[in-house]
Design a protein around this motif. Structure first.
Motif, PDB file in Angstrom:
ATOM      1  N   PHE A   1       0.858  -1.185   0.000  1.00  0.00           N
ATOM      2  CA  PHE A   1       0.000   0.000   0.000  1.00  0.00           C
ATOM      3  C   PHE A   1       0.897   1.239   0.000  1.00  0.00           C
ATOM      4  O   PHE A   1       1.815   1.334   0.829  1.00  0.00           O
ATOM      5  N   VAL A   2       0.649   2.167  -0.922  1.00  0.00           N
ATOM      6  CA  VAL A   2       1.426   3.414  -0.957  1.00  0.00           C
ATOM      7  C   VAL A   2       0.467   4.586  -0.762  1.00  0.00           C
ATOM      8  O   VAL A   2      -0.518   4.715  -1.501  1.00  0.00           O
ATOM      9  N   PHE A   3       0.746   5.407   0.229  1.00  0.00           N
ATOM     10  CA  PHE A   3      -0.136   6.522   0.584  1.00  0.00           C
ATOM     11  C   PHE A   3       0.492   7.855   0.190  1.00  0.00           C
ATOM     12  O   PHE A   3       1.602   7.895  -0.352  1.00  0.00           O
ATOM     13  N   ALA A   4      -0.237   8.934   0.454  1.00  0.00           N
ATOM     14  CA  ALA A   4       0.242  10.266   0.065  1.00  0.00           C
ATOM     15  C   ALA A   4       1.447  10.684   0.903  1.00  0.00           C
ATOM     16  O   ALA A   4       2.347  11.378   0.410  1.00  0.00           O
ATOM     17  N   ASP A   5       1.444  10.264   2.156  1.00  0.00           N
ATOM     18  CA  ASP A   5       2.530  10.660   3.065  1.00  0.00           C
ATOM     19  C   ASP A   5       2.544   9.710   4.271  1.00  0.00           C
ATOM     20  O   ASP A   5       1.712   8.795   4.361  1.00  0.00           O
ATOM     21  N   PHE A   6       3.458   9.944   5.179  1.00  0.00           N
ATOM     22  CA  PHE A   6       3.596   9.079   6.355  1.00  0.00           C
ATOM     23  C   PHE A   6       2.339   9.082   7.214  1.00  0.00           C
ATOM     24  O   PHE A   6       1.909   8.047   7.744  1.00  0.00           O
TER      25      PHE A   6
ATOM     26  N   LEU B   1     -10.619  -9.056  14.835  1.00  0.00           N
ATOM     27  CA  LEU B   1     -10.651 -10.372  14.176  1.00  0.00           C
ATOM     28  C   LEU B   1      -9.755 -11.391  14.886  1.00  0.00           C
ATOM     29  O   LEU B   1      -9.763 -12.572  14.533  1.00  0.00           O
ATOM     30  N   ASN B   2      -8.957 -10.914  15.846  1.00  0.00           N
ATOM     31  CA  ASN B   2      -7.883 -11.728  16.426  1.00  0.00           C
ATOM     32  C   ASN B   2      -7.047 -12.380  15.329  1.00  0.00           C
ATOM     33  O   ASN B   2      -6.712 -13.567  15.354  1.00  0.00           O
ATOM     34  N   HIS B   3      -6.715 -11.559  14.351  1.00  0.00           N
ATOM     35  CA  HIS B   3      -5.884 -12.018  13.232  1.00  0.00           C
ATOM     36  C   HIS B   3      -4.983 -10.860  12.845  1.00  0.00           C
ATOM     37  O   HIS B   3      -5.472  -9.783  12.526  1.00  0.00           O
ATOM     38  N   HIS B   4      -3.670 -11.098  12.845  1.00  0.00           N
ATOM     39  CA  HIS B   4      -2.719  -9.987  12.844  1.00  0.00           C
ATOM     40  C   HIS B   4      -1.791 -10.020  11.630  1.00  0.00           C
ATOM     41  O   HIS B   4      -1.291 -11.091  11.270  1.00  0.00           O
ATOM     42  N   PRO B   5      -1.567  -8.863  11.029  1.00  0.00           N
ATOM     43  CA  PRO B   5      -0.696  -8.821   9.847  1.00  0.00           C
ATOM     44  C   PRO B   5       0.781  -8.896  10.213  1.00  0.00           C
ATOM     45  O   PRO B   5       1.196  -8.420  11.273  1.00  0.00           O
ATOM     46  N   ASP B   6       1.585  -9.485   9.319  1.00  0.00           N
ATOM     47  CA  ASP B   6       3.035  -9.280   9.323  1.00  0.00           C
ATOM     48  C   ASP B   6       3.223  -8.100   8.370  1.00  0.00           C
ATOM     49  O   ASP B   6       2.823  -8.179   7.205  1.00  0.00           O
ATOM     50  N   TRP B   7       3.815  -7.024   8.861  1.00  0.00           N
ATOM     51  CA  TRP B   7       3.917  -5.850   7.996  1.00  0.00           C
ATOM     52  C   TRP B   7       5.123  -5.016   8.337  1.00  0.00           C
ATOM     53  O   TRP B   7       5.730  -5.167   9.395  1.00  0.00           O
ATOM     54  N   SER B   8       5.467  -4.128   7.378  1.00  0.00           N
ATOM     55  CA  SER B   8       6.524  -3.163   7.642  1.00  0.00           C
ATOM     56  C   SER B   8       6.152  -1.848   6.980  1.00  0.00           C
ATOM     57  O   SER B   8       5.347  -1.810   6.037  1.00  0.00           O
ATOM     58  N   ASN B   9       6.706  -0.783   7.510  1.00  0.00           N
ATOM     59  CA  ASN B   9       6.400   0.559   7.024  1.00  0.00           C
ATOM     60  C   ASN B   9       7.705   1.322   6.796  1.00  0.00           C
ATOM     61  O   ASN B   9       8.580   1.337   7.657  1.00  0.00           O
ATOM     62  N   VAL B  10       7.827   1.899   5.610  1.00  0.00           N
ATOM     63  CA  VAL B  10       8.902   2.853   5.336  1.00  0.00           C
ATOM     64  C   VAL B  10       8.252   4.095   4.754  1.00  0.00           C
ATOM     65  O   VAL B  10       7.647   4.041   3.673  1.00  0.00           O
ATOM     66  N   TYR B  11       8.307   5.188   5.513  1.00  0.00           N
ATOM     67  CA  TYR B  11       7.704   6.464   5.094  1.00  0.00           C
ATOM     68  C   TYR B  11       6.232   6.257   4.695  1.00  0.00           C
ATOM     69  O   TYR B  11       5.405   6.001   5.557  1.00  0.00           O
ATOM     70  N   LYS B  12       5.891   6.360   3.416  1.00  0.00           N
ATOM     71  CA  LYS B  12       4.480   6.301   3.040  1.00  0.00           C
ATOM     72  C   LYS B  12       4.068   4.944   2.477  1.00  0.00           C
ATOM     73  O   LYS B  12       2.976   4.792   1.951  1.00  0.00           O
ATOM     74  N   THR B  13       4.970   3.967   2.576  1.00  0.00           N
ATOM     75  CA  THR B  13       4.712   2.625   2.044  1.00  0.00           C
ATOM     76  C   THR B  13       4.505   1.630   3.184  1.00  0.00           C
ATOM     77  O   THR B  13       5.267   1.617   4.151  1.00  0.00           O
ATOM     78  N   VAL B  14       3.456   0.812   3.037  1.00  0.00           N
ATOM     79  CA  VAL B  14       3.204  -0.261   4.007  1.00  0.00           C
ATOM     80  C   VAL B  14       3.166  -1.586   3.244  1.00  0.00           C
ATOM     81  O   VAL B  14       2.333  -1.761   2.345  1.00  0.00           O
TER      82      VAL B  14
END
Ligand SMILES: C[C@H](O)[C@H](O)[C@H]1CNC2=NC(N)=NC(=O)C2=N1
Length: 98
Positions: free
Chosen positions: A34-39, A56-69
């Motif tokens: 997912f890429v957003f307009a800004d952080f 949902l008791n269901h959790h993402p594995d994720w990472s964030n750099v600036y405006k990208t998740v």
């Protein structure tokens, strides 16, 4: 409650209706960037997604750099993909559109 792993045909069918999500190379998870307009927008999305994940008791594995998740979903308990992953993926798509 134990969730059943999805069979490959059901998974392929479901992925057609899930904008932006792809099956990982090893087939064990689905992924979307997912890429957003800004952080600020990116972090707001993560906050909303975190609340949904708790519900949902269901959790993402994720990472964030600036405006990208970058998000990876799988059901660790089942060792693969289940309906829960599709449910969270669809919910995150909705939240990203807000
Ligand atoms: C005990 C607890 O319900 C489990 O560990 C839940 C929590 N969140 C989870 N999230 C995800 N993505 N997969 C799981 O298997 C999972 N299991």
């Amino acid at each position: 409650m134990a969730r059943a792993k999805l069979d490959p045909a059901a998974l392929e069918q479901a992925l057609r209706t899930l904008d932006g999500w792809d099956l990982a190379e090893d087939g064990g998870s689905i992924q979307r960037r997912f890429v957003f307009a800004d952080f600020s927008e990116a972090f707001a999305f993560m906050t909303r997604s975190a609340l949904m994940a708790e519900k949902l008791n269901h959790h993402p594995d994720w990472s964030n750099v600036y405006k990208t998740v970058d998000v990876s979903l799988s059901t660790h308990d089942a060792g693969g993909l289940t309906e829960l992953d599709l449910k969270l993926a669809a919910a995150m798509n909705d939240l990203a559109r807000d």
